[in-house]
Design a protein around this motif. Structure first.
Motif, PDB file in Angstrom:
ATOM      1  N   GLU A 191      -1.470   5.313 -25.985  1.00  0.00           N
ATOM      2  CA  GLU A 191      -1.507   6.852 -26.380  1.00  0.00           C
ATOM      3  C   GLU A 191      -2.162   7.781 -25.594  1.00  0.00           C
ATOM      4  O   GLU A 191      -1.989   8.810 -24.993  1.00  0.00           O
ATOM      5  CB  GLU A 191      -1.902   7.136 -27.891  1.00  0.00           C
ATOM      6  CG  GLU A 191      -1.855   8.360 -28.503  1.00  0.00           C
ATOM      7  CD  GLU A 191      -0.462   8.806 -28.784  1.00  0.00           C
ATOM      8  OE1 GLU A 191      -0.033   9.939 -29.214  1.00  0.00           O
ATOM      9  OE2 GLU A 191       0.387   7.770 -28.781  1.00  0.00           O
ATOM     10  N   HIS A 192      -3.506   7.247 -25.025  1.00  0.00           N
ATOM     11  CA  HIS A 192      -4.175   7.738 -24.226  1.00  0.00           C
ATOM     12  C   HIS A 192      -4.078   7.410 -22.635  1.00  0.00           C
ATOM     13  O   HIS A 192      -5.084   7.856 -21.767  1.00  0.00           O
ATOM     14  CB  HIS A 192      -5.796   7.647 -24.474  1.00  0.00           C
ATOM     15  CG  HIS A 192      -5.822   8.479 -25.604  1.00  0.00           C
ATOM     16  ND1 HIS A 192      -6.368   9.529 -26.035  1.00  0.00           N
ATOM     17  CD2 HIS A 192      -5.923   7.796 -27.153  1.00  0.00           C
ATOM     18  CE1 HIS A 192      -6.537   9.974 -27.343  1.00  0.00           C
ATOM     19  NE2 HIS A 192      -6.515   8.824 -27.895  1.00  0.00           N
ATOM     20  N   ASP A 193      -3.203   6.784 -22.353  1.00  0.00           N
ATOM     21  CA  ASP A 193      -2.706   6.378 -20.868  1.00  0.00           C
ATOM     22  C   ASP A 193      -3.790   5.720 -20.190  1.00  0.00           C
ATOM     23  O   ASP A 193      -4.173   5.621 -19.037  1.00  0.00           O
ATOM     24  CB  ASP A 193      -2.275   7.462 -20.445  1.00  0.00           C
ATOM     25  CG  ASP A 193      -1.319   7.073 -19.093  1.00  0.00           C
ATOM     26  OD1 ASP A 193      -0.812   6.036 -19.091  1.00  0.00           O
ATOM     27  OD2 ASP A 193      -1.009   8.015 -18.226  1.00  0.00           O
ATOM     28  N   ILE A 194      -4.715   4.758 -21.020  1.00  0.00           N
ATOM     29  CA  ILE A 194      -5.994   4.036 -20.420  1.00  0.00           C
ATOM     30  C   ILE A 194      -5.525   3.187 -19.312  1.00  0.00           C
ATOM     31  O   ILE A 194      -6.395   3.236 -18.279  1.00  0.00           O
ATOM     32  CB  ILE A 194      -6.692   3.691 -21.737  1.00  0.00           C
ATOM     33  CG1 ILE A 194      -7.038   4.731 -22.633  1.00  0.00           C
ATOM     34  CG2 ILE A 194      -8.030   3.034 -21.101  1.00  0.00           C
ATOM     35  CD1 ILE A 194      -7.904   5.700 -21.955  1.00  0.00           C
ATOM     36  N   VAL A 195      -4.781   2.426 -19.441  1.00  0.00           N
ATOM     37  CA  VAL A 195      -4.488   1.244 -18.252  1.00  0.00           C
ATOM     38  C   VAL A 195      -4.070   2.167 -17.078  1.00  0.00           C
ATOM     39  O   VAL A 195      -4.487   1.815 -16.175  1.00  0.00           O
ATOM     40  CB  VAL A 195      -3.235   0.568 -18.874  1.00  0.00           C
ATOM     41  CG1 VAL A 195      -2.780  -0.355 -17.854  1.00  0.00           C
ATOM     42  CG2 VAL A 195      -3.622  -0.312 -20.311  1.00  0.00           C
ATOM     43  N   ARG A 196      -3.227   3.025 -17.262  1.00  0.00           N
ATOM     44  CA  ARG A 196      -2.801   3.655 -15.990  1.00  0.00           C
ATOM     45  C   ARG A 196      -3.765   4.742 -15.241  1.00  0.00           C
ATOM     46  O   ARG A 196      -4.313   4.344 -14.038  1.00  0.00           O
ATOM     47  CB  ARG A 196      -1.729   4.724 -16.016  1.00  0.00           C
ATOM     48  CG  ARG A 196      -1.027   5.179 -14.623  1.00  0.00           C
ATOM     49  CD  ARG A 196       0.067   6.332 -15.086  1.00  0.00           C
ATOM     50  NE  ARG A 196      -0.446   7.358 -15.566  1.00  0.00           N
ATOM     51  CZ  ARG A 196      -1.315   8.283 -15.143  1.00  0.00           C
ATOM     52  NH1 ARG A 196      -1.605   8.343 -13.747  1.00  0.00           N
ATOM     53  NH2 ARG A 196      -1.940   9.097 -15.898  1.00  0.00           N
ATOM     54  N   ARG A 197      -4.468   5.389 -16.234  1.00  0.00           N
ATOM     55  CA  ARG A 197      -5.444   6.502 -15.566  1.00  0.00           C
ATOM     56  C   ARG A 197      -6.689   5.398 -15.057  1.00  0.00           C
ATOM     57  O   ARG A 197      -7.338   6.272 -13.842  1.00  0.00           O
ATOM     58  CB  ARG A 197      -6.147   7.101 -16.829  1.00  0.00           C
ATOM     59  CG  ARG A 197      -5.127   8.122 -17.165  1.00  0.00           C
ATOM     60  CD  ARG A 197      -5.743   8.783 -18.584  1.00  0.00           C
ATOM     61  NE  ARG A 197      -7.017   9.288 -18.642  1.00  0.00           N
ATOM     62  CZ  ARG A 197      -7.826   9.572 -19.659  1.00  0.00           C
ATOM     63  NH1 ARG A 197      -7.112   9.566 -21.018  1.00  0.00           N
ATOM     64  NH2 ARG A 197      -8.946   9.883 -19.569  1.00  0.00           N
ATOM     65  N   PHE A 198      -7.010   4.486 -15.485  1.00  0.00           N
ATOM     66  CA  PHE A 198      -8.278   3.456 -14.859  1.00  0.00           C
ATOM     67  C   PHE A 198      -7.866   2.590 -13.904  1.00  0.00           C
ATOM     68  O   PHE A 198      -8.455   1.602 -13.666  1.00  0.00           O
ATOM     69  CB  PHE A 198      -9.117   3.051 -16.137  1.00  0.00           C
ATOM     70  CG  PHE A 198      -9.855   4.241 -16.765  1.00  0.00           C
ATOM     71  CD1 PHE A 198     -10.938   4.874 -16.332  1.00  0.00           C
ATOM     72  CD2 PHE A 198      -9.488   4.537 -17.931  1.00  0.00           C
ATOM     73  CE1 PHE A 198     -11.785   5.681 -16.812  1.00  0.00           C
ATOM     74  CE2 PHE A 198     -10.150   5.940 -18.469  1.00  0.00           C
ATOM     75  CZ  PHE A 198     -11.265   6.325 -18.090  1.00  0.00           C
ATOM     76  N   ARG A 199      -6.311   2.464 -13.686  1.00  0.00           N
ATOM     77  CA  ARG A 199      -5.810   1.582 -12.796  1.00  0.00           C
ATOM     78  C   ARG A 199      -6.417  -0.084 -13.197  1.00  0.00           C
ATOM     79  O   ARG A 199      -6.389  -0.902 -12.317  1.00  0.00           O
ATOM     80  CB  ARG A 199      -6.092   1.602 -11.329  1.00  0.00           C
ATOM     81  CG  ARG A 199      -5.696   3.256 -10.963  1.00  0.00           C
ATOM     82  CD  ARG A 199      -6.230   3.441  -9.700  1.00  0.00           C
ATOM     83  NE  ARG A 199      -5.632   2.538  -8.822  1.00  0.00           N
ATOM     84  CZ  ARG A 199      -6.025   2.408  -7.424  1.00  0.00           C
ATOM     85  NH1 ARG A 199      -7.170   2.901  -6.832  1.00  0.00           N
ATOM     86  NH2 ARG A 199      -5.256   1.276  -6.505  1.00  0.00           N
TER      87      ARG A 199
END
Length: 379
Positions: A191-199
């Motif tokens: 939901e918070h796009d953590i995986v993509r945002r923090f690569r």
């Protein structure tokens, strides 16, 4: 509630640009397959723990994180928006109908092998509790998403349910509520796009893998070094998230703190586990699309060994524990192969068109998402 586009990623397409094909992210298939291997392994070595301290320590280490990790992955590929008719039908066809089918199969198996059976659809047999848990997770997620601090609420629910002895294994409710925070955590990460945002799937320096190995190794060492303490505390059953604190000997008001500590440990170990998962495509990656076949069928493969006791008194441990580990990997591979899927597809992936007012809701056409979010083309 099922994931749209699970396992795939691709650049967004602008209004004037040609659509580009979306690609699978092999990490998630790798993660699913390795998780299901750990599930099979945990069940396979269960009979070894009575005669081997090393096996018991290994068992405790696995159970400290393998189902929480599976719940995190399932939550990551779940959506909290209002479900469509098709998504609602998927809960019935992908979870409820297979649950009923396999409960009936277990009843028949027990009657044939043990000469007795007590049919009770409210008490899930062996591994079927997680199938029900996935169904309940998906049903409650849209309501959780409406709340402020949904993760905090799920932690409070998990901690609080342990104080209620009347919340038991009926419809696997105690385990479901106990593991709910991990499913919610997976959803929150997406939901918070953590995986993509923090690569998180791109950056993995050597020291991250070294720390991950160290964390898991340290946990295994602690499980082995203080095994008498964990046995006296009945830690094994604490890790099931099933019994009330009172049933586990934790009548004290602070018993919920034990579960909270185990939840933190599960998140740390799951993080270490995910850090070690290969990011690329391998020959076994495709099997991560078919984890439900392994999950639902492996218990029937292990049942004869569990009931006959052939896995008891196996010495030396240095030989049998690695051997059982290798055999668990082979079982997980075999049950995900095309011939097995072809034979058991009507049971694992039923499409009962007769059940619906609109038979198209049970159609086999198009892509397919299983309850863990694995997306694959439908033949």
């Amino acid at each position: 509630m099922n994931s749209a586009g699970a396992d795939i990623a691709g650049p967004p397409t602008g209004a004037g640009s040609a659509a580009k094909p979306r690609r699978r992210v092999p990490f998630w298939d790798n993660a699913r397959y390795l998780c299901i291997v750990l599930v099979v392994l945990g069940h396979a070595i269960q009979r070894l723990i009575y005669d081997s301290d090393i096996a018991f320590a290994f068992y405790l280490t696995l159970y400290a994180f393998h189902m929480p990790a599976f719940a995190i992955i399932s939550g990551y590929f779940s959506k909290s928006g209002s479900p469509t008719k098709t998504q609602m039908a998927r809960v019935i066809t992908d979870i409820l109908v297979p649950y009923v089918i396999f409960e009936l199969l277990w009843t028949l198996t027990k009657w044939l092998v043990e000469g007795q059976a007590n049919p009770n659809i409210t008490q899930p047999s062996w591994t079927l509790w997680f199938l029900l848990a996935l169904g309940i997770f998906r049903l409650v997620l849209p309501y959780l998403a409406l709340l402020r601090w949904p993760l905090a609420w799920t932690v409070l629910i998990s901690l609080g349910v342990g104080y209620l002895p009347n919340v038991d294994s009926t419809f696997s409710l105690s385990r479901t509520l106990g593991l709910l925070p991990f499913f919610a955590l997976g959803w929150w990460l997406r939901e918070h796009d953590i995986v993509r945002r923090f690569r998180l799937l791109d950056l993995r320096p050597w020291w991250v893998r070294a720390v991950a190995i160290g964390v898991i190794a340290a946990t295994g060492w602690a499980a082995w070094n203080w095994l008498p303490v964990w046995q006296a505390a009945d830690l094994r059953h604490w890790l099931f998230y099933e019994d009330s604190y009172a049933d586990l000997g934790g009548e004290q008001w602070w018993a919920g703190g034990v579960r909270l500590a185990l939840m933190v440990l599960a998140v740390v170990l799951s993080t270490a586990f995910f850090a070690l998962i290969p990011r690329g495509t391998h020959w076994w990656t495709k099997f991560g699309q078919y984890t439900m076949y392994v999950f639902l069928l492996h218990s029937f493969v292990l049942y004869p060994f569990r009931e006959t006791g052939v896995l008891r008194d196996l010495e030396p441990t240095w030989l049998w524990l690695p051997l059982v580990t290798v055999l668990s990997v082979l079982v997980a591979l075999a049950l995900a192969t095309a011939p097995v899927r072809r034979v058991f597809r009507p049971l694992v992936e039923p499409r009962p068109k007769w059940l619906f007012a609109d038979p198209a809701l049970a159609s086999r056409e198009g892509s397919r998402n299983d309850p863990t979010g694995a997306r694959r083309p439908r033949r």
